[in-house]
Write a protein that holds these residues in place. Sequence first.
Motif, mmCIF file in Angstrom:
data_model
loop_
_atom_site.group_PDB
_atom_site.id
_atom_site.type_symbol
_atom_site.label_atom_id
_atom_site.label_comp_id
_atom_site.label_asym_id
_atom_site.label_seq_id
_atom_site.Cartn_x
_atom_site.Cartn_y
_atom_site.Cartn_z
ATOM 1 N N ASP A 64 0.832 -1.208 0.000
ATOM 2 C CA ASP A 64 0.000 0.000 0.000
ATOM 3 C C ASP A 64 0.864 1.254 0.000
ATOM 4 O OD1 ASP A 64 -2.286 -1.519 -0.030
ATOM 5 O OD2 ASP A 64 -2.674 -1.343 2.132
ATOM 6 N N ALA A 65 1.990 1.206 0.729
ATOM 7 C CA ALA A 65 2.899 2.356 0.734
ATOM 8 C C ALA A 65 3.468 2.590 -0.658
ATOM 9 C CB ALA A 65 4.016 2.126 1.744
ATOM 10 N N GLY A 66 3.778 1.511 -1.363
ATOM 11 C CA GLY A 66 4.257 1.648 -2.738
ATOM 12 C C GLY A 66 3.214 2.280 -3.637
ATOM 13 N N ARG A 67 1.964 1.844 -3.501
ATOM 14 C CA ARG A 67 0.880 2.436 -4.300
ATOM 15 C C ARG A 67 0.719 3.919 -3.993
ATOM 16 N NH1 ARG A 67 -1.563 -2.588 -2.827
ATOM 17 N NH2 ARG A 67 -1.893 -3.947 -4.649
ATOM 18 N N ALA A 68 0.832 4.266 -2.722
ATOM 19 C CA ALA A 68 0.712 5.682 -2.336
ATOM 20 C C ALA A 68 1.832 6.507 -2.956
ATOM 21 C CB ALA A 68 0.723 5.813 -0.814
ATOM 22 N N ALA A 69 3.044 5.956 -2.972
ATOM 23 C CA ALA A 69 4.168 6.672 -3.584
ATOM 24 C C ALA A 69 3.939 6.868 -5.075
ATOM 25 C CB ALA A 69 5.465 5.901 -3.344
ATOM 26 N N ILE A 70 3.476 5.821 -5.753
ATOM 27 C CA ILE A 70 3.207 5.929 -7.188
ATOM 28 C C ILE A 70 2.125 6.963 -7.447
ATOM 29 C CG2 ILE A 70 2.287 4.678 -9.180
ATOM 30 C CD1 ILE A 70 3.658 2.141 -7.916
ATOM 31 N N GLY A 71 1.082 6.953 -6.620
ATOM 32 C CA GLY A 71 0.027 7.950 -6.779
ATOM 33 C C GLY A 71 0.562 9.365 -6.647
ATOM 34 N N ALA A 72 1.384 9.599 -5.636
ATOM 35 C CA ALA A 72 1.941 10.933 -5.426
ATOM 36 C C ALA A 72 2.824 11.365 -6.593
ATOM 37 C CB ALA A 72 2.740 10.962 -4.132
ATOM 38 N N LEU A 73 3.521 10.423 -7.211
ATOM 39 C CA LEU A 73 4.468 10.753 -8.279
ATOM 40 C C LEU A 73 3.810 10.861 -9.653
ATOM 41 C CD1 LEU A 73 7.367 8.428 -7.094
ATOM 42 C CD2 LEU A 73 7.398 10.943 -7.112
ATOM 43 N N THR A 74 2.545 10.496 -9.752
ATOM 44 C CA THR A 74 1.849 10.559 -11.042
ATOM 45 C C THR A 74 0.674 11.522 -11.046
ATOM 46 O OG1 THR A 74 0.415 8.691 -10.429
ATOM 47 C CG2 THR A 74 2.468 8.175 -11.600
ATOM 48 N N GLY A 75 0.294 12.035 -9.885
ATOM 49 C CA GLY A 75 -0.875 12.898 -9.795
ATOM 50 C C GLY A 75 -2.165 12.129 -9.653
ATOM 51 N N LEU A 76 -2.087 10.814 -9.436
ATOM 52 C CA LEU A 76 -3.268 9.988 -9.234
ATOM 53 C C LEU A 76 -3.348 9.563 -7.769
ATOM 54 C CD1 LEU A 76 -2.996 7.850 -12.496
ATOM 55 C CD2 LEU A 76 -4.408 9.862 -12.087
ATOM 56 N N ASP A 77 -4.310 8.705 -7.444
ATOM 57 C CA ASP A 77 -4.487 8.250 -6.073
ATOM 58 C C ASP A 77 -3.948 6.836 -5.911
ATOM 59 O OD1 ASP A 77 -5.769 10.611 -5.255
ATOM 60 O OD2 ASP A 77 -7.718 9.871 -5.948
ATOM 61 N N SER A 78 -3.634 6.472 -4.678
ATOM 62 C CA SER A 78 -3.114 5.131 -4.431
ATOM 63 C C SER A 78 -4.103 4.055 -4.857
ATOM 64 C CB SER A 78 -2.770 4.974 -2.946
ATOM 65 O OG SER A 78 -3.924 5.163 -2.132
ATOM 66 N N GLY A 79 -5.398 4.353 -4.759
ATOM 67 C CA GLY A 79 -6.423 3.400 -5.158
ATOM 68 C C GLY A 79 -6.536 3.209 -6.653
ATOM 69 N N ASP A 80 -5.837 4.038 -7.421
ATOM 70 C CA ASP A 80 -5.851 3.923 -8.887
ATOM 71 C C ASP A 80 -4.735 3.024 -9.399
ATOM 72 O OD1 ASP A 80 -7.859 5.870 -8.769
ATOM 73 O OD2 ASP A 80 -6.446 7.519 -9.105
ATOM 74 N N ALA A 253 1.793 -13.552 -8.612
ATOM 75 C CA ALA A 253 2.614 -12.348 -8.441
ATOM 76 C C ALA A 253 3.875 -12.675 -7.664
ATOM 77 C CB ALA A 253 1.829 -11.273 -7.707
ATOM 78 N N ASN A 254 4.954 -11.995 -8.026
ATOM 79 C CA ASN A 254 6.190 -12.063 -7.247
ATOM 80 C C ASN A 254 6.086 -10.985 -6.174
ATOM 81 O OD1 ASN A 254 8.760 -11.981 -6.218
ATOM 82 N ND2 ASN A 254 9.778 -12.158 -8.197
ATOM 83 N N VAL A 255 5.505 -11.341 -5.058
ATOM 84 C CA VAL A 255 5.256 -10.366 -3.996
ATOM 85 C C VAL A 255 6.570 -9.844 -3.426
ATOM 86 C CG1 VAL A 255 4.143 -9.970 -1.765
ATOM 87 C CG2 VAL A 255 3.024 -11.387 -3.484
ATOM 88 N N ALA A 256 7.588 -10.688 -3.366
ATOM 89 C CA ALA A 256 8.883 -10.233 -2.852
ATOM 90 C C ALA A 256 9.422 -9.078 -3.686
ATOM 91 C CB ALA A 256 9.870 -11.396 -2.840
ATOM 92 N N ALA A 257 9.286 -9.178 -5.014
ATOM 93 C CA ALA A 257 9.747 -8.092 -5.886
ATOM 94 C C ALA A 257 8.919 -6.833 -5.659
ATOM 95 C CB ALA A 257 9.681 -8.522 -7.341
ATOM 96 N N ARG A 258 7.622 -6.997 -5.424
ATOM 97 C CA ARG A 258 6.770 -5.834 -5.173
ATOM 98 C C ARG A 258 7.153 -5.154 -3.860
ATOM 99 N NH1 ARG A 258 0.719 -7.965 -7.148
ATOM 100 N NH2 ARG A 258 1.309 -8.285 -9.333
ATOM 101 N N VAL A 259 7.477 -5.948 -2.865
ATOM 102 C CA VAL A 259 7.929 -5.371 -1.599
ATOM 103 C C VAL A 259 9.236 -4.609 -1.812
ATOM 104 C CG1 VAL A 259 8.800 -5.932 0.707
ATOM 105 C CG2 VAL A 259 6.744 -7.070 -0.170
ATOM 106 N N GLY A 260 10.167 -5.203 -2.562
ATOM 107 C CA GLY A 260 11.409 -4.503 -2.875
ATOM 108 C C GLY A 260 11.170 -3.207 -3.621
ATOM 109 N N TYR A 261 10.223 -3.231 -4.559
ATOM 110 C CA TYR A 261 9.878 -2.023 -5.309
ATOM 111 C C TYR A 261 9.351 -0.941 -4.376
ATOM 112 C CZ TYR A 261 7.770 0.717 -9.165
ATOM 113 O OH TYR A 261 7.414 1.687 -10.066
ATOM 114 N N SER A 262 8.520 -1.328 -3.432
ATOM 115 C CA SER A 262 7.981 -0.353 -2.482
ATOM 116 C C SER A 262 9.096 0.305 -1.683
ATOM 117 C CB SER A 262 6.981 -1.034 -1.538
ATOM 118 O OG SER A 262 5.853 -1.507 -2.247
#
Length: 376
Positions: A64-80, A253-262
């Motif tokens: 969820d923190a990763g999604r929030a970061a992506i939202g902030a960096l794109t002008g969208l919301d974490s839920g998007d 999904a490779n959840v470990a990679a997603r955690v690393g990305y976050s």
Amino acid sequence: MTSGAGTLAERWRAVRPPVAGLHVDSAACSRQSFAVIDAATQHARHEAEVGGYVAAVAAAPALDAGRAAIGALTGLDSGDVVYTTGANNALDLLLSSWPAQRTVACLPGEYGPNLAVMAANGFDVHALPTDGAGRLDVDAAARQLAADRPSLVHLTTLASHRGVAQPMAALADVCRSLDLPLVIDAAQAFGHLDCAVTPSAIYSSSRKWVAGPRGVGFLAVRPDLAQRLRPRLPPPEWGLPSGVLERLEQGEANVAARVGYSVALGEYLAAGPAQVGERLAEVGAMTREALADVKGWRVVEAVDEPTAITTLQPVDGADPQQVRAHLIAERGIVTTYAETQRAPFEMALPVLRASPHVDVTEGELEEFAEALAAAT
């Protein structure tokens, strides 16, 4: 990345394993930090301890923190935001879900694999107008799009074969004024240029300028576009209660990679997106100046182009593929060989690409220039 003493370049390098040679290939795959490597490793260990699905639930706050970061960096919301396996996967998920007429306007120098995904999904491609450097002509594009409306407008903000920054924010304004969906390929731009332009959709991979693991990326879709999509799986006629974004993200999904990305996204935010962008522009200028006089090559980009991608065209018959292999084998210097398939409607000859990150030094660029001259 935690703040502390030293310059951005020094801090960036200090939190990574020592490089074996010289890495000037961040536009292909950046070097991960110890924290990113450890986060992915720890999640994999947790999967072995409690089971993969239990570990995935425990990882939800990090994701969820990763999604929030992506939202902030794109002008969208974490839920998007949904996670994908990379940029190509994201584009395929989006285009395969398009329910209406399939026409797309994009640059003549569009990335070859993107064109393949467009063709596979039955999209008819229309070329947008550009100037002599391959940069979008915004005014001419506005007139063209108003006169001949496509289903979607697609912009690769920073190409794989050339380090020219496209006018992303200006095109976003045009598309909003014409009520046209704008899809942005930010594979090279995310973590490099300011992508907070609130497009209809935007996608990227993890492994480039943000320096996350391979095999993960994201797709962010604004709600007004998401509600129009009809994902293929599961079949819409089944009438299952899952939402559009949930259906786009389903599957293994490779959840470990997603955690690393976050974690990598958190480090990038801590370093400061504006500061990283400014430093990458400096790095691009340093690289072009260092390579400007290497015999047998022409630097494509202007010195002040605000990107860290430098493209080298051979002018005396050098083979970029052989030169890249020689640099790796003899000097441990990693660059990119960019074949013509990367932009099949624009490239006439393959090129060599250099893309150092914020921690490169002038001495290393001088070493690269000397090695390139010797290899040529």
